[in-house]
Scaffold this motif. Structure first.
Motif, PDB file in Angstrom:
ATOM      1  N   ARG A  74       5.921  16.683  46.670  1.00  0.00           N
ATOM      2  CA  ARG A  74       6.423  18.280  46.168  1.00  0.00           C
ATOM      3  C   ARG A  74       6.600  18.266  44.777  1.00  0.00           C
ATOM      4  NH1 ARG A  74      10.107  20.691  44.288  1.00  0.00           N
ATOM      5  NH2 ARG A  74      12.265  19.130  44.612  1.00  0.00           N
ATOM      6  N   VAL A  75       7.121  17.718  43.789  1.00  0.00           N
ATOM      7  CA  VAL A  75       6.846  17.180  42.566  1.00  0.00           C
ATOM      8  C   VAL A  75       6.036  16.785  41.989  1.00  0.00           C
ATOM      9  CG1 VAL A  75       7.734  15.935  40.890  1.00  0.00           C
ATOM     10  CG2 VAL A  75      10.126  16.281  42.865  1.00  0.00           C
ATOM     11  N   VAL A  76       5.168  16.296  42.647  1.00  0.00           N
ATOM     12  CA  VAL A  76       3.693  16.247  42.676  1.00  0.00           C
ATOM     13  C   VAL A  76       2.432  17.623  42.978  1.00  0.00           C
ATOM     14  CG1 VAL A  76       1.508  15.251  42.877  1.00  0.00           C
ATOM     15  CG2 VAL A  76       3.767  13.596  42.986  1.00  0.00           C
ATOM     16  N   ALA A  77       3.197  18.469  43.841  1.00  0.00           N
ATOM     17  CA  ALA A  77       2.591  19.610  43.787  1.00  0.00           C
ATOM     18  C   ALA A  77       2.848  20.337  42.463  1.00  0.00           C
ATOM     19  CB  ALA A  77       2.859  19.963  45.005  1.00  0.00           C
ATOM     20  N   GLU A  78       4.039  20.910  41.930  1.00  0.00           N
ATOM     21  CA  GLU A  78       5.159  21.211  40.717  1.00  0.00           C
ATOM     22  C   GLU A  78       3.735  21.047  39.462  1.00  0.00           C
ATOM     23  OE1 GLU A  78       8.691  21.591  40.983  1.00  0.00           O
ATOM     24  OE2 GLU A  78       9.029  22.175  43.002  1.00  0.00           O
ATOM     25  N   ILE A  79       3.322  19.210  39.399  1.00  0.00           N
ATOM     26  CA  ILE A  79       2.814  19.445  38.097  1.00  0.00           C
ATOM     27  C   ILE A  79       1.304  19.298  38.226  1.00  0.00           C
ATOM     28  CG2 ILE A  79       2.430  16.637  36.915  1.00  0.00           C
ATOM     29  CD1 ILE A  79       4.936  15.225  37.929  1.00  0.00           C
ATOM     30  N   GLN A  80       0.772  19.311  39.595  1.00  0.00           N
ATOM     31  CA  GLN A  80      -0.242  19.652  39.021  1.00  0.00           C
ATOM     32  C   GLN A  80      -0.224  20.711  38.927  1.00  0.00           C
ATOM     33  OE1 GLN A  80      -1.508  17.608  43.059  1.00  0.00           O
ATOM     34  NE2 GLN A  80      -1.800  16.029  42.059  1.00  0.00           N
ATOM     35  N   VAL A  81       0.130  21.857  40.026  1.00  0.00           N
ATOM     36  CA  VAL A  81      -0.568  23.581  39.317  1.00  0.00           C
ATOM     37  C   VAL A  81       0.042  24.083  37.793  1.00  0.00           C
ATOM     38  CG1 VAL A  81       1.701  25.211  39.542  1.00  0.00           C
ATOM     39  CG2 VAL A  81       0.522  24.068  41.944  1.00  0.00           C
ATOM     40  N   LEU A  82       0.758  23.075  37.128  1.00  0.00           N
ATOM     41  CA  LEU A  82       0.558  23.399  35.505  1.00  0.00           C
ATOM     42  C   LEU A  82      -0.352  23.206  34.652  1.00  0.00           C
ATOM     43  CD1 LEU A  82       4.763  23.753  35.734  1.00  0.00           C
ATOM     44  CD2 LEU A  82       3.240  24.893  35.817  1.00  0.00           C
ATOM     45  N   GLY A  83      -1.122  22.430  35.580  1.00  0.00           N
ATOM     46  CA  GLY A  83      -2.566  21.626  34.690  1.00  0.00           C
ATOM     47  C   GLY A  83      -2.325  20.119  34.373  1.00  0.00           C
ATOM     48  N   VAL A  84      -1.656  18.834  34.888  1.00  0.00           N
ATOM     49  CA  VAL A  84      -1.163  17.727  34.697  1.00  0.00           C
ATOM     50  C   VAL A  84      -1.194  17.007  36.261  1.00  0.00           C
ATOM     51  CG1 VAL A  84       0.347  16.515  33.275  1.00  0.00           C
ATOM     52  CG2 VAL A  84       0.896  18.836  32.231  1.00  0.00           C
ATOM     53  N   ARG A  85      -2.357  16.189  34.946  1.00  0.00           N
ATOM     54  CA  ARG A  85      -2.988  15.151  36.437  1.00  0.00           C
ATOM     55  C   ARG A  85      -1.060  14.461  36.907  1.00  0.00           C
ATOM     56  NH1 ARG A  85      -7.224  11.532  35.597  1.00  0.00           N
ATOM     57  NH2 ARG A  85      -6.573  11.043  37.240  1.00  0.00           N
ATOM     58  N   ALA A  86      -0.626  14.199  37.878  1.00  0.00           N
ATOM     59  CA  ALA A  86       0.638  13.495  38.925  1.00  0.00           C
ATOM     60  C   ALA A  86      -0.656  12.695  40.057  1.00  0.00           C
ATOM     61  CB  ALA A  86       1.800  13.858  38.892  1.00  0.00           C
ATOM     62  N   THR A  87      -0.148  11.758  40.640  1.00  0.00           N
ATOM     63  CA  THR A  87       0.083  10.845  41.819  1.00  0.00           C
ATOM     64  C   THR A  87       0.529  10.458  42.505  1.00  0.00           C
ATOM     65  OG1 THR A  87      -1.436   9.041  41.285  1.00  0.00           O
ATOM     66  CG2 THR A  87      -2.777  10.554  41.546  1.00  0.00           C
ATOM     67  N   LEU A  88       1.083  10.512  43.979  1.00  0.00           N
ATOM     68  CA  LEU A  88       2.488   9.296  44.299  1.00  0.00           C
ATOM     69  C   LEU A  88       2.158   7.902  44.648  1.00  0.00           C
ATOM     70  CD1 LEU A  88       2.850   9.885  47.836  1.00  0.00           C
ATOM     71  CD2 LEU A  88       2.479  11.792  46.999  1.00  0.00           C
ATOM     72  N   ALA A  89       3.546   7.795  44.895  1.00  0.00           N
ATOM     73  CA  ALA A  89       2.616   5.939  45.081  1.00  0.00           C
ATOM     74  C   ALA A  89       3.661   5.435  45.887  1.00  0.00           C
ATOM     75  CB  ALA A  89       2.097   4.786  44.767  1.00  0.00           C
ATOM     76  N   GLU A  90       4.309   4.465  46.814  1.00  0.00           N
ATOM     77  CA  GLU A  90       5.124   3.743  47.326  1.00  0.00           C
ATOM     78  C   GLU A  90       5.262   2.994  46.811  1.00  0.00           C
ATOM     79  OE1 GLU A  90       6.938   2.804  52.198  1.00  0.00           O
ATOM     80  OE2 GLU A  90       4.249   2.628  52.084  1.00  0.00           O
ATOM     81  N   THR A  91       6.524   2.628  46.934  1.00  0.00           N
ATOM     82  CA  THR A  91       7.047   1.542  46.187  1.00  0.00           C
ATOM     83  C   THR A  91       8.658   0.931  46.751  1.00  0.00           C
ATOM     84  OG1 THR A  91       7.834   1.098  43.529  1.00  0.00           O
ATOM     85  CG2 THR A  91       8.123   3.377  44.516  1.00  0.00           C
ATOM     86  N   ASP A  92       9.307   0.325  45.890  1.00  0.00           N
ATOM     87  CA  ASP A  92      10.047   0.440  46.134  1.00  0.00           C
ATOM     88  C   ASP A  92      11.008   0.438  44.905  1.00  0.00           C
ATOM     89  OD1 ASP A  92       9.867  -1.863  48.285  1.00  0.00           O
ATOM     90  OD2 ASP A  92       9.693  -3.362  47.229  1.00  0.00           O
ATOM     91  N   VAL A  93      11.903   1.655  45.942  1.00  0.00           N
ATOM     92  CA  VAL A  93      13.439   1.886  44.641  1.00  0.00           C
ATOM     93  C   VAL A  93      14.497   1.041  44.057  1.00  0.00           C
ATOM     94  CG1 VAL A  93      15.798   3.772  44.759  1.00  0.00           C
ATOM     95  CG2 VAL A  93      14.273   4.092  45.979  1.00  0.00           C
ATOM     96  N   GLY A  94      14.431   1.025  42.436  1.00  0.00           N
ATOM     97  CA  GLY A  94      14.923  -0.199  41.736  1.00  0.00           C
ATOM     98  C   GLY A  94      14.602  -1.297  41.516  1.00  0.00           C
ATOM     99  N   ASP A  95      12.710  -0.831  41.376  1.00  0.00           N
ATOM    100  CA  ASP A  95      11.770  -2.047  40.645  1.00  0.00           C
ATOM    101  C   ASP A  95      11.708  -1.178  39.142  1.00  0.00           C
ATOM    102  OD1 ASP A  95      10.858  -3.386  42.878  1.00  0.00           O
ATOM    103  OD2 ASP A  95       9.002  -2.280  43.050  1.00  0.00           O
ATOM    104  N   ASP A  96      11.993  -0.289  38.668  1.00  0.00           N
ATOM    105  CA  ASP A  96      11.879   0.217  37.324  1.00  0.00           C
ATOM    106  C   ASP A  96      13.150   0.653  37.300  1.00  0.00           C
ATOM    107  OD1 ASP A  96       9.664   2.171  35.634  1.00  0.00           O
ATOM    108  OD2 ASP A  96      11.670   1.775  35.040  1.00  0.00           O
ATOM    109  N   PRO A  97      13.938  -0.104  35.925  1.00  0.00           N
ATOM    110  CA  PRO A  97      15.383  -0.065  34.909  1.00  0.00           C
ATOM    111  C   PRO A  97      15.009   1.862  34.732  1.00  0.00           C
ATOM    112  CG  PRO A  97      14.699  -1.066  33.960  1.00  0.00           C
ATOM    113  CD  PRO A  97      13.269  -0.983  34.602  1.00  0.00           C
ATOM    114  N   ASP A  98      13.712   2.665  34.597  1.00  0.00           N
ATOM    115  CA  ASP A  98      13.944   4.074  34.454  1.00  0.00           C
ATOM    116  C   ASP A  98      13.883   5.434  36.127  1.00  0.00           C
ATOM    117  OD1 ASP A  98      14.514   3.153  31.512  1.00  0.00           O
ATOM    118  OD2 ASP A  98      11.883   3.257  31.311  1.00  0.00           O
TER     119      ASP A  98
END
Length: 117
Positions: A63-87
């Protein structure tokens, strides 16, 4: 805390959108601060992609990717492990009210604002 599977939203570099525009989209869709949005746009330009946030469910990330794309910005989703990135940000700006974000996206697309009415 054990890592768990999640879904990441990745921003992609493009030659069309300027940093302030990308920051604006990320601020209104994902709730990131304007300065962080500019930093993410810069990271995407330098590295090709930048991780914006992670979500517990694929549906929320899509849903977030779709909202970003609707506004003309390139975004995708990827499976990941939550907690890998402190940000990583598992919670969007207002997870309790997804309709508020949807209203913002509609306002951005149509050029209207509730304050204008």
């Amino acid at each position: 805390m054990a890592d768990r599977s999640g879904w990441a939203v990745d921003l992609h570099h493009d030659d069309v959108n300027r940093f302030p525009g990308v920051a604006f989209v990320l601020q209104h869709v994902c709730g990131v601060a304007e300065q962080r949005g500019v930093a993410l746009a810069d990271e995407a330009q330098r590295n090709g992609t930048a991780r914006v946030a992670t979500y517990a469910t694929r549906e929320e990330a899509e849903r977030v990717v779709a909202e970003i794309q609707v506004l003309g910005v390139r975004a995708t989703l990827a499976e990941t492990d939550v907690g890998d990135d402190p940000d990583d940000s598992a919670d969007p700006a207002d997870p309790a009210d997804p309709d508020a974000r949807t209203a913002t996206v509609v306002a951005l697309r149509t050029g209207t604002d509730e304050e204008d009415e």
